[in-house]
Design an enzyme around this catalytic site. Structure first.
Site, PDB file in Angstrom:
ATOM      1  N   GLU A  94       0.830  -1.204   0.000  1.00  0.00           N
ATOM      2  CA  GLU A  94       0.000   0.000   0.000  1.00  0.00           C
ATOM      3  C   GLU A  94       0.861   1.249   0.000  1.00  0.00           C
ATOM      4  O   GLU A  94       1.899   1.298   0.650  1.00  0.00           O
ATOM      5  CB  GLU A  94      -0.871   0.033   1.266  1.00  0.00           C
ATOM      6  CG  GLU A  94      -1.874  -1.083   1.300  1.00  0.00           C
ATOM      7  CD  GLU A  94      -2.744  -1.026   2.549  1.00  0.00           C
ATOM      8  OE1 GLU A  94      -3.208  -2.097   2.968  1.00  0.00           O
ATOM      9  OE2 GLU A  94      -2.952   0.062   3.091  1.00  0.00           O
ATOM     10  N   CYS A 328      -2.819   0.446   8.599  1.00  0.00           N
ATOM     11  CA  CYS A 328      -1.708  -0.039   7.797  1.00  0.00           C
ATOM     12  C   CYS A 328      -1.907  -1.514   7.428  1.00  0.00           C
ATOM     13  O   CYS A 328      -2.078  -2.356   8.289  1.00  0.00           O
ATOM     14  CB  CYS A 328      -0.483   0.188   8.678  1.00  0.00           C
ATOM     15  SG  CYS A 328       0.993  -0.636   8.278  1.00  0.00           S
TER      16      CYS A 328
HETATM   17  N1  SAH Z   1       7.391  -0.347  10.899  1.00  0.00           N
HETATM   18  C1  SAH Z   1       7.487   1.056  11.062  1.00  0.00           C
HETATM   19  C2  SAH Z   1       6.796   1.853   9.976  1.00  0.00           C
HETATM   20  C3  SAH Z   1       5.497   1.307   9.482  1.00  0.00           C
HETATM   21  S1  SAH Z   1       4.162   1.271  10.669  1.00  0.00           S
HETATM   22  C4  SAH Z   1       7.000   1.475  12.421  1.00  0.00           C
HETATM   23  O1  SAH Z   1       6.367   0.666  13.119  1.00  0.00           O
HETATM   24  O2  SAH Z   1       7.279   2.613  12.784  1.00  0.00           O
HETATM   25  C5  SAH Z   1       3.789   3.011  10.736  1.00  0.00           C
HETATM   26  C6  SAH Z   1       3.027   3.433  11.964  1.00  0.00           C
HETATM   27  O3  SAH Z   1       1.705   2.882  11.931  1.00  0.00           O
HETATM   28  C7  SAH Z   1       3.654   2.984  13.272  1.00  0.00           C
HETATM   29  O4  SAH Z   1       3.824   4.083  14.145  1.00  0.00           O
HETATM   30  C8  SAH Z   1       2.649   2.000  13.788  1.00  0.00           C
HETATM   31  O5  SAH Z   1       2.672   1.911  15.167  1.00  0.00           O
HETATM   32  C9  SAH Z   1       1.351   2.542  13.238  1.00  0.00           C
HETATM   33  N2  SAH Z   1       0.254   1.576  13.262  1.00  0.00           N
HETATM   34  C10 SAH Z   1       0.256   0.290  12.862  1.00  0.00           C
HETATM   35  N3  SAH Z   1      -0.957  -0.279  13.040  1.00  0.00           N
HETATM   36  C11 SAH Z   1      -1.744   0.683  13.552  1.00  0.00           C
HETATM   37  C12 SAH Z   1      -3.116   0.723  13.964  1.00  0.00           C
HETATM   38  N4  SAH Z   1      -3.901  -0.362  13.868  1.00  0.00           N
HETATM   39  N5  SAH Z   1      -3.598   1.890  14.438  1.00  0.00           N
HETATM   40  C13 SAH Z   1      -2.799   2.998  14.545  1.00  0.00           C
HETATM   41  N6  SAH Z   1      -1.519   3.018  14.189  1.00  0.00           N
HETATM   42  C14 SAH Z   1      -0.989   1.874  13.705  1.00  0.00           C
HETATM   43 FE1  SF4 Z   2       5.817  -3.830  11.380  1.00  0.00          FE
HETATM   44 FE2  SF4 Z   2       4.932  -3.105  13.788  1.00  0.00          FE
HETATM   45 FE3  SF4 Z   2       5.445  -1.207  11.929  1.00  0.00          FE
HETATM   46 FE4  SF4 Z   2       3.348  -2.927  11.674  1.00  0.00          FE
HETATM   47  S1  SF4 Z   2       3.645  -1.350  13.251  1.00  0.00           S
HETATM   48  S2  SF4 Z   2       4.783  -2.346  10.087  1.00  0.00           S
HETATM   49  S3  SF4 Z   2       4.210  -4.834  12.538  1.00  0.00           S
HETATM   50  S4  SF4 Z   2       6.923  -2.614  12.925  1.00  0.00           S
END
Ligand code: SAH
Ligand code: SF4
Length: 359
Positions: A94, A328
């Site tokens: 995405e 995400c």
């Molecule tokens: N792996 C990296 C970048 C991708 S995730 C990281 O974790 O920083 C990007 C952001 O989306 C992260 O801050 C993560 O905590 C957030 N995220 C993932 N799933 C989420 C959800 N269900 N609700 C809110 N934020 C979420």
């Molecule tokens: Fe990976 Fe966690 Fe970032 Fe989701 S929130 S992309 S599982 S590191």
């Protein structure tokens, strides 16, 4: 098999082999990454590019377009547009066009960290994206509208694909014409990333996904994140922010009863006061089949106010595209007919001082 340039090095090597010099290379990389016409201004291709490059370019351009194709487009009410993107081998990721010129890109298909609240983490890591596949998401989005900021907050953990992500950052911050402070490397925290970020010619801004102030609770929420004490993570983030000159973003997905308690406010205030950073509270996007919920809007606003009163600069944010499969990885999961798994591997004790896995 047509030649594929999933890595920027392979693309540049091919162009050099055809006789492209540094100025040609720069022109072609700008053409691709900024979605510009090949002939522009005084640079008419027939006078400027070597014949072999000119002849080969249509096939190379086709191969580059094949790196990231729009599979489906989902405009949101907030001017965000979520794109489901097909890679050359049929895998999907995405990208999200954000309001005001931002773009959120993916760095991996899936993710190995397995955060309990994240859809991307559910299937583990399928494969890494090459540096050119990361840049290709920007080139694709720019065919729709202008992009002046790229956040690495889509699917995947950038620190687990560090070489490719740093190459993409160097490319986007130079020929891609994105201001360095507008490239945002988002990570759960990783010592190799903290070492590497200051070394590149392009130093991106940093976002740290923290989510908990207690080490054990953080390990339960982010099961396969490197075991780095929270205090060390915040110190390293603050250090890099001062070195790069841009304040860090500290991300906190707000989960009701888990990390929205008064003791979390106190813990964040203790850790974050005086840091060159801004706290982002992001009410959780609920993931089907998981028990986690976002707190009420009142509770979220109250937390942000309490932190600001304690001297921690805090914003309450919503993730873009709330109305179009917000979280995400959710879009990809639906498209691949993947029903979200029922239940989650662990349950967090909600009322104890520190939440721990209970199996
Ligand atoms: N792996 C990296 C970048 C991708 S995730 C990281 O974790 O920083 C990007 C952001 O989306 C992260 O801050 C993560 O905590 C957030 N995220 C993932 N799933 C989420 C959800 N269900 N609700 C809110 N934020 C979420
Ligand atoms: Fe990976 Fe966690 Fe970032 Fe989701 S929130 S992309 S599982 S590191």
């Amino acid at each position: 098999m047509p030649s594929l340039f999933t890595d920027l090095d392979a693309l540049e090597q091919r162009l050099r082999a055809l006789g492209a010099g540094p100025r040609h290379l720069q022109h072609l990389m700008r053409t691709w990454t900024q979605a510009l016409p090949l002939s522009r201004g005084r640079k008419q291709v027939e006078h400027f590019l070597p014949l072999a490059v000119r002849d080969a370019w249509p096939a190379i351009d086709t191969a580059l377009q094949g790196l990231a194709r729009e599979l489906s487009v989902h405009p949101g009410e907030d001017h965000s547009v979520r794109l489901l993107v097909a890679l050359h081998d049929g895998q999907t990721v995405e990208s999200v066009l954000l309001p005001r010129g931002g773009l959120c890109v993916s760095t991996q298909v899936g993710c190995a960290v397995g955060c309990v609240f994240c859809m991307t983490g559910r299937d583990g890591l399928r494969r890494q994206l090459g540096s050119a596949e990361i840049v290709a998401q920007v080139a694709l989005a720019r065919r729709r509208r202008a992009v002046n900021k790229v956040v690495f907050m889509g699917m995947g953990e950038p620190a687990h694909n560090l070489d490719a992500v740093m190459q993409a950052i160097d490319c986007l911050g130079t020929t891609g014409a994105i201001a360095h402070k507008n490239l945002v490397f988002s990570t759960v925290g990783d010592r190799r990333a903290f070492e590497r970020l200051p070394l590149g010619p392009v130093k991106p801004a940093l976002a740290l996904s923290l989510h908990a102030v207690d080490d054990e609770q953080r390990a339960a929420l982010l099961p396969r994140a490197p075991r780095i004490p929270v205090a060390e993570l915040v110190e390293a983030t603050d250090h890099y922010a001062r070195l790069s000159g841009y304040p860090a973003q500290v991300q906190w997905a707000l989960i009701e009863g888990v990390n929205d308690r008064d003791e979390d406010v106190e813990g964040i205030a203790r850790l974050m006061r005086g840091r060159h950073a801004m706290m982002n509270l992001i009410p959780l996007n609920a993931v089907d089949g998981a028990p986690w919920r976002r707190p009420s809007a009142e509770r979220a606003a109250e937390m942000a106010r309490a932190l600001n009163r304690r001297g921690v600069l805090t914003r309450l944010r919503q993730s873009a595209g709330q109305d179009v499969e917000a979280g995400c990885g959710q879009l990809r999961s639906r498209a691949s007919g993947h029903a979200p798994t029922k239940g989650v591997p662990i349950t967090l004790v909600r009322d104890a001082g520190t939440s721990t896995p209970t199996g």
